[in-house]
Design a protein around this motif. Sequence first.
Motif, PDB file in Angstrom:
ATOM      1  N   ALA A 390       0.824  -1.211   0.000  1.00 24.45           N
ATOM      2  CA  ALA A 390       0.000   0.000   0.000  1.00 24.45           C
ATOM      3  C   ALA A 390       0.857   1.260   0.000  1.00 24.45           C
ATOM      4  N   LEU A 391       1.958   1.223   0.732  1.00 19.33           N
ATOM      5  CA  LEU A 391       2.827   2.396   0.817  1.00 19.33           C
ATOM      6  C   LEU A 391       3.419   2.772  -0.537  1.00 19.33           C
ATOM      7  N   ILE A 392       3.610   1.786  -1.412  1.00 18.37           N
ATOM      8  CA  ILE A 392       4.227   2.079  -2.715  1.00 18.37           C
ATOM      9  C   ILE A 392       3.260   1.798  -3.871  1.00 18.37           C
ATOM     10  N   HIS A 393       1.955   1.782  -3.574  1.00 17.61           N
ATOM     11  CA  HIS A 393       1.002   1.400  -4.618  1.00 17.61           C
ATOM     12  C   HIS A 393       0.983   2.373  -5.791  1.00 17.61           C
ATOM     13  N   ASP A 394       1.332   3.629  -5.546  1.00 20.16           N
ATOM     14  CA  ASP A 394       1.309   4.637  -6.615  1.00 20.16           C
ATOM     15  C   ASP A 394       2.706   5.007  -7.104  1.00 20.16           C
ATOM     16  N   ILE A 395       3.669   4.108  -6.926  1.00 18.26           N
ATOM     17  CA  ILE A 395       5.032   4.424  -7.329  1.00 18.26           C
ATOM     18  C   ILE A 395       5.126   4.690  -8.828  1.00 18.26           C
ATOM     19  N   GLY A 396       4.227   4.075  -9.596  1.00 16.58           N
ATOM     20  CA  GLY A 396       4.223   4.290 -11.049  1.00 16.58           C
ATOM     21  C   GLY A 396       3.837   5.699 -11.450  1.00 16.58           C
ATOM     22  N   MET A 397       3.236   6.457 -10.529  1.00 17.87           N
ATOM     23  CA  MET A 397       2.869   7.843 -10.838  1.00 17.87           C
ATOM     24  C   MET A 397       4.107   8.705 -11.086  1.00 17.87           C
ATOM     25  N   GLY A 398       5.257   8.239 -10.585  1.00 22.29           N
ATOM     26  CA  GLY A 398       6.490   8.964 -10.835  1.00 22.29           C
ATOM     27  C   GLY A 398       6.881   8.987 -12.302  1.00 22.29           C
ATOM     28  N   ASP A 399       6.341   8.056 -13.078  1.00 24.63           N
ATOM     29  CA  ASP A 399       6.625   8.015 -14.522  1.00 24.63           C
ATOM     30  C   ASP A 399       5.555   8.713 -15.345  1.00 24.63           C
ATOM     31  N   VAL A 400       4.502   9.181 -14.681  1.00 23.26           N
ATOM     32  CA  VAL A 400       3.456   9.952 -15.364  1.00 23.26           C
ATOM     33  C   VAL A 400       3.821  11.431 -15.260  1.00 23.26           C
ATOM     34  N   PRO A 401       3.791  12.187 -16.356  1.00 26.63           N
ATOM     35  CA  PRO A 401       4.127  13.616 -16.276  1.00 26.63           C
ATOM     36  C   PRO A 401       3.330  14.321 -15.178  1.00 26.63           C
ATOM     37  N   GLU A 402       4.035  15.087 -14.350  1.00 27.23           N
ATOM     38  CA  GLU A 402       3.386  15.728 -13.204  1.00 27.23           C
ATOM     39  C   GLU A 402       2.259  16.660 -13.613  1.00 27.23           C
ATOM     40  N   GLY A 426       4.474   1.031 -12.351  1.00 28.14           N
ATOM     41  CA  GLY A 426       4.844   0.546 -11.026  1.00 28.14           C
ATOM     42  C   GLY A 426       5.256  -0.914 -11.047  1.00 28.14           C
ATOM     43  N   TYR A 427       4.526  -1.713 -11.790  1.00 31.19           N
ATOM     44  CA  TYR A 427       4.839  -3.146 -11.911  1.00 31.19           C
ATOM     45  C   TYR A 427       6.238  -3.338 -12.490  1.00 31.19           C
ATOM     46  N   GLU A 428       6.545  -2.596 -13.535  1.00 30.39           N
ATOM     47  CA  GLU A 428       7.861  -2.728 -14.172  1.00 30.39           C
ATOM     48  C   GLU A 428       8.974  -2.372 -13.198  1.00 30.39           C
ATOM     49  N   ARG A 429       8.769  -1.348 -12.388  1.00 28.56           N
ATOM     50  CA  ARG A 429       9.792  -0.941 -11.428  1.00 28.56           C
ATOM     51  C   ARG A 429       9.977  -1.969 -10.314  1.00 28.56           C
ATOM     52  N   LEU A 430       8.893  -2.621  -9.939  1.00 29.16           N
ATOM     53  CA  LEU A 430       8.915  -3.505  -8.768  1.00 29.16           C
ATOM     54  C   LEU A 430       8.949  -4.987  -9.117  1.00 29.16           C
ATOM     55  N   LYS A 431       9.107  -5.317 -10.386  1.00 28.79           N
ATOM     56  CA  LYS A 431       8.986  -6.697 -10.850  1.00 28.79           C
ATOM     57  C   LYS A 431       9.808  -7.692 -10.021  1.00 28.79           C
ATOM     58  N   PRO A 432      11.032  -7.371  -9.578  1.00 32.12           N
ATOM     59  CA  PRO A 432      11.786  -8.353  -8.768  1.00 32.12           C
ATOM     60  C   PRO A 432      11.111  -8.711  -7.441  1.00 32.12           C
ATOM     61  N   LEU A 433      10.184  -7.868  -6.990  1.00 31.67           N
ATOM     62  CA  LEU A 433       9.510  -8.138  -5.708  1.00 31.67           C
ATOM     63  C   LEU A 433       8.286  -9.029  -5.862  1.00 31.67           C
ATOM     64  N   ASP A 434       7.994  -9.453  -7.082  1.00 35.53           N
ATOM     65  CA  ASP A 434       6.989 -10.469  -7.393  1.00 35.53           C
ATOM     66  C   ASP A 434       5.606 -10.144  -6.835  1.00 35.53           C
ATOM     67  N   GLU A 435       5.279 -10.601  -5.586  1.00 35.66           N
ATOM     68  CA  GLU A 435       3.934 -10.413  -5.055  1.00 35.66           C
ATOM     69  C   GLU A 435       3.568  -8.934  -4.992  1.00 35.66           C
ATOM     70  N   ILE A 436       4.470  -8.109  -4.497  1.00 36.87           N
ATOM     71  CA  ILE A 436       4.184  -6.677  -4.389  1.00 36.87           C
ATOM     72  C   ILE A 436       3.943  -6.072  -5.766  1.00 36.87           C
ATOM     73  N   ALA A 437       4.760  -6.470  -6.728  1.00 37.74           N
ATOM     74  CA  ALA A 437       4.589  -5.960  -8.093  1.00 37.74           C
ATOM     75  C   ALA A 437       3.216  -6.319  -8.641  1.00 37.74           C
ATOM     76  N   THR A 438       2.765  -7.544  -8.388  1.00 39.70           N
ATOM     77  CA  THR A 438       1.440  -7.982  -8.859  1.00 39.70           C
ATOM     78  C   THR A 438       0.331  -7.185  -8.187  1.00 39.70           C
ATOM     79  N   ILE A 439       0.461  -6.966  -6.882  1.00 40.08           N
ATOM     80  CA  ILE A 439      -0.551  -6.196  -6.139  1.00 40.08           C
ATOM     81  C   ILE A 439      -0.661  -4.781  -6.703  1.00 40.08           C
ATOM     82  N   VAL A 440       0.499  -4.155  -6.943  1.00 40.72           N
ATOM     83  CA  VAL A 440       0.526  -2.791  -7.488  1.00 40.72           C
ATOM     84  C   VAL A 440      -0.094  -2.761  -8.881  1.00 40.72           C
TER      85      VAL A 440
END
Length: 579
Positions: A390-402, A426-440
Amino acid sequence: MLEYEKYWHFIDLPFKVFPSGDTYFPSATHEEARARIFQAIRTRKRIILITGKPGSGKTTLWKKIKGDLEQHHIPFAMGVAENPMGNFSEIMREMGESMGLPTSRDNGELLGALRDKLRDNVKRGTTNIWLIDECQVIKDTDIWERLRLLTNWSLNGSPALTLFLLGQPEVIPILREKEGFSQRIGAYYILGALSLQETGAYIEYHLKKVNSANLSIFTEDSVHRIYQLSGGLPRNINHICDAALLLGAIQGKEFVDARMVESVAAERASISGEQEVVWTPMREGLMATDATVDEHNNIYEELVKTFDKFYYIKKGESPIDLVEKELEPIVPQFIRAVKTDRGLMKKALYGEEPDVYLLQHCVNVAVQGAKIGMGMGYSEDELKRLSLAALIHDIGMGDVPEQIWTKKGSLSPSEIDEMRRHPVYGYERLKPLDEIATIVLQEHERMDSSGYPNGALCEDIHEFSYIIGIADIYDSLLHTRPYRDKRYSSFEAIKEIVTMEKRRFPASVLKSLVAYFLFPVGSQVELNSREKAEVVEENRANPMRPIVKITHDQDNREYKKSRIIDLDRDQKFFIARSF
């Protein structure tokens, strides 16, 4: 003379108030504290601090750890000061007496004898532990400084003493001012209350210990009422259960129901002088000290600052190091803060609106998501995994133009498409974390396949994604957005979600959301009497009827003395509207 244990066919009294290692219940919070303390003693940390509300099981925990040390054949010698209200010399005399030293000598001689005793023990491979109970009563700065100096005692570079402090939360602000002392604390744990599920398990555990043939003596509604009235504190649970079993035996009952629980609680309230709410000071929602609130504000701000670092990672770079080294270690402390509820939850629900909403939004969603998970009976491990995602669920927003996600007004079709790509980023950034990447990736997927980015089928969607998804909607409604100035009340937000989203989320997730957030602690409401009130505790069994504190009259004039009403018990009152 009636002996209720014979009536219920027990071999002993199941709910004893006097603490012993034999009555220890392995709740999540107690087991984590037990593991931390055992390791700290084994490695001879200089100072250990355990805090918790009265009746949270601190002494019982310590007695259990003593048994662990004996079981693992770790030699230790104990000094105990159970009443540290005196001066330093009196505390040392109590320590000396408990270690078998003659105390009829002057202070200097006694300290010398204590030091020699500790060093002799270390030579023999024995760990010295000095336990100071109720340490919050020590107000004298000189005593804290002299205790700190005792931890300098050593032999061949090995500490000669482990100072073990047990105390109530009021000790935290005292120690914050003693920087030299607090820096030496090698292990620190806040002992929390039991959850609703753990309260039920606690009762069953103690019935098993007395060979009860019926582990369902306490009905489901009575267990919920015991949890509400006890605040999840073991000592309070023992008091209520003991009195309810006696009442059941007197009345010839087969079971203990909620009415019987309320009856014995009301009797105790009349003795203690309380009227509307039994054991109110022990409730989670009412017991948050300034120290607790400050601590929760600190963890909130720490998480915001940590999450801010993710936005300085260049597109395509991995954030895994930050997740594993900076965010993940904070999560256990975050879970403890959420469990104690008041400070962190109020910050998430009613905090000021920041200029850039995204950082606070991620922390808010984690707070709300963790609460929903607790209501669904999640284990400690599940709560940690859920919270981290949940804390990093929107990490992919960093790749969306502000300029897109901060745009005021409606987005164009192409901008909407780009916004809907953020779970994939977000999934692409977190892919090595597997479960977390899928949740995001799945946080915006819905049970009716109406979500994005893939329109996934309900059986393929991770349950954590549903929780984060519904918390994301809830928090967005509570706070302003670039495209909307209105802040919904919690009641309005829940009403909107139930109306618009009930086919898109599992019933279990919706039910937990409503139970915790229909009228959360801090909600401002108006009663049918037109009096204004504040919610001081949710009623998860009947969310429309929380416990409230009436503060203002019909003309909005503040009462000189507020009064607390349990709407579930006093049916003449109900909530007419919320603000």
